[in-house]
Structures are given as structure tokens and as C-alpha cells.
Design a protein around this motif. Structure first.
Motif, mmCIF file in Angstrom:
data_model
loop_
_atom_site.group_PDB
_atom_site.id
_atom_site.type_symbol
_atom_site.label_atom_id
_atom_site.label_comp_id
_atom_site.label_asym_id
_atom_site.label_seq_id
_atom_site.Cartn_x
_atom_site.Cartn_y
_atom_site.Cartn_z
ATOM 1 N N THR A 63 0.835 -1.199 0.000
ATOM 2 C CA THR A 63 0.000 0.000 0.000
ATOM 3 C C THR A 63 0.869 1.248 0.000
ATOM 4 N N PHE A 64 0.627 2.116 -0.972
ATOM 5 C CA PHE A 64 1.257 3.435 -1.053
ATOM 6 C C PHE A 64 0.196 4.428 -0.614
ATOM 7 N N PHE A 65 0.578 5.411 0.196
ATOM 8 C CA PHE A 65 -0.429 6.332 0.699
ATOM 9 C C PHE A 65 0.139 7.726 0.939
ATOM 10 N N ILE A 66 -0.786 8.665 1.045
ATOM 11 C CA ILE A 66 -0.492 10.052 1.409
ATOM 12 C C ILE A 66 -1.436 10.403 2.539
ATOM 13 N N GLU A 67 -0.884 10.942 3.612
ATOM 14 C CA GLU A 67 -1.714 11.333 4.746
ATOM 15 C C GLU A 67 -2.596 12.529 4.364
ATOM 16 N N GLU A 68 -3.741 12.595 4.973
ATOM 17 C CA GLU A 68 -4.702 13.673 4.731
ATOM 18 C C GLU A 68 -4.042 15.055 4.855
ATOM 19 N N ARG A 69 -3.183 15.217 5.854
ATOM 20 C CA ARG A 69 -2.556 16.528 6.116
ATOM 21 C C ARG A 69 -1.601 16.970 5.004
ATOM 22 N N ASP A 70 -1.211 16.067 4.100
ATOM 23 C CA ASP A 70 -0.292 16.417 3.015
ATOM 24 C C ASP A 70 -0.972 16.595 1.660
ATOM 25 N N LEU A 71 -2.274 16.429 1.598
ATOM 26 C CA LEU A 71 -2.964 16.511 0.309
ATOM 27 C C LEU A 71 -2.920 17.907 -0.312
ATOM 28 N N TRP A 72 -2.760 18.967 0.496
ATOM 29 C CA TRP A 72 -2.706 20.335 -0.014
ATOM 30 C C TRP A 72 -1.615 20.484 -1.081
ATOM 31 N N TYR A 73 -0.537 19.747 -0.921
ATOM 32 C CA TYR A 73 0.625 19.847 -1.805
ATOM 33 C C TYR A 73 0.271 19.555 -3.270
ATOM 34 N N PHE A 74 -0.680 18.687 -3.494
ATOM 35 C CA PHE A 74 -0.970 18.182 -4.831
ATOM 36 C C PHE A 74 -1.930 19.044 -5.635
ATOM 37 N N LYS A 75 -2.628 19.972 -5.007
ATOM 38 C CA LYS A 75 -3.497 20.927 -5.697
ATOM 39 C C LYS A 75 -4.302 20.298 -6.839
ATOM 40 N N ASP A 76 -5.109 19.290 -6.532
ATOM 41 C CA ASP A 76 -5.969 18.634 -7.524
ATOM 42 C C ASP A 76 -5.205 17.934 -8.643
ATOM 43 N N HIS A 77 -4.070 17.362 -8.311
ATOM 44 C CA HIS A 77 -3.267 16.602 -9.269
ATOM 45 C C HIS A 77 -3.088 15.170 -8.766
ATOM 46 N N ASP A 78 -2.975 14.232 -9.705
ATOM 47 C CA ASP A 78 -2.609 12.861 -9.375
ATOM 48 C C ASP A 78 -1.084 12.771 -9.304
ATOM 49 N N LEU A 79 -0.585 11.872 -8.485
ATOM 50 C CA LEU A 79 0.847 11.616 -8.381
ATOM 51 C C LEU A 79 1.189 10.417 -9.260
ATOM 52 N N ILE A 80 2.121 10.602 -10.196
ATOM 53 C CA ILE A 80 2.573 9.549 -11.098
ATOM 54 C C ILE A 80 4.025 9.229 -10.720
ATOM 55 N N VAL A 81 4.292 7.975 -10.362
ATOM 56 C CA VAL A 81 5.637 7.570 -9.945
ATOM 57 C C VAL A 81 6.203 6.600 -10.975
ATOM 58 N N ASP A 82 7.416 6.912 -11.441
ATOM 59 C CA ASP A 82 8.117 6.068 -12.400
ATOM 60 C C ASP A 82 9.582 6.006 -11.972
ATOM 61 N N VAL A 83 10.462 5.518 -12.842
ATOM 62 C CA VAL A 83 11.884 5.426 -12.545
ATOM 63 C C VAL A 83 12.677 6.096 -13.652
ATOM 64 N N ASP A 84 13.674 6.888 -13.266
ATOM 65 C CA ASP A 84 14.592 7.514 -14.210
ATOM 66 C C ASP A 84 15.665 6.485 -14.569
ATOM 67 N N GLU A 85 15.764 6.146 -15.835
ATOM 68 C CA GLU A 85 16.722 5.127 -16.290
ATOM 69 C C GLU A 85 18.167 5.546 -16.030
ATOM 70 N N ASN A 86 18.461 6.839 -16.093
ATOM 71 C CA ASN A 86 19.833 7.314 -15.925
ATOM 72 C C ASN A 86 20.287 7.283 -14.471
#
Length: 97
Positions: A63-86
Motif C-alpha cells: 500500500t502506497f499512501f499520502i496522509e490527509e494533512r499532506d494533500l494540499w501539496y498536490f493541488k488537484d493533481h494525481d501523483l505519477i511515480v516512475d523510474v529515471d533510467e539514468n
């Protein structure tokens, strides 16, 4: 808001953080750095138990999660996590909901 983890990022988390089924990873806001959403702040991550999750995403039993108190940071955006090949490290991008 949603958290989206690519398959490559999922393998990176398992390998680098020694994650197993039942583990939890928190994305949190930290002071310092920069991002396209909030100047002077950036994302951190840690393996820990949720207290008051505002959003959760489960993949392969982890499970990956974000606490309620940190949601302000995202300003109505989804978080997309990937990997930098370099750099062989996680990358974060944001997609408007």
C-alpha cells in the motif's frame, strides 16, 4: 486524487526498500527542494504505517499512501511515480485530475 505507480517503479520499490506484501509506503511533503506544484517543497517517502490516509493505492499487496494533512501539496493533481533510467531512482510527475 490518485497515486499511480508504474511497473518499473514497483520493482524499484521492492528491490531498494525491501518491500513485501503487507508493507506500506508513505509519500510525504518535506520542506526544501522544489517541484512543479509547490516551490520550496518536495516529496519524500518512507516505509511506515498509515495514521490518517487521505489517499491509498495498493499494488502487489503493498500500500502506497499520502496522509490527509499532506494533500494540499498536490493541488488537484494525481501523483505519477516512475523510474529515471539514468539515475535509477524514482521520478514524480503530476497530472491534473
Amino acid at each position: 486524487m490518485q497515486i499511480k505507480i508504474s511497473d518499473h517503479a514497483m520493482e524499484w520499490f521492492k528491490d531498494e526498500m525491501f518491500l513485501e506484501k503487507g508493507d506500506n509506503v508513505r509519500f510525504f511533503v518535506r520542506y526544501g527542494g522544489s517541484s512543479p506544484l509547490q516551490e520550496g517543497f518536495s516529496l519524500g517517502m518512507n516505509k511506515e504505517e498509515p495514521l490518517d490516509p487521505g489517499v491509498e493505492y495498493n499494488k502487489d499487496g503493498i500500500t502506497f499512501f499520502i496522509e490527509e494533512r499532506d494533500l494540499w501539496y498536490f493541488k488537484d493533481h494525481d501523483l505519477i511515480v516512475d523510474v529515471d533510467e539514468n539515475s535509477d531512482g524514482p521520478t514524480y510527475s503530476y497530472e491534473k485530475e
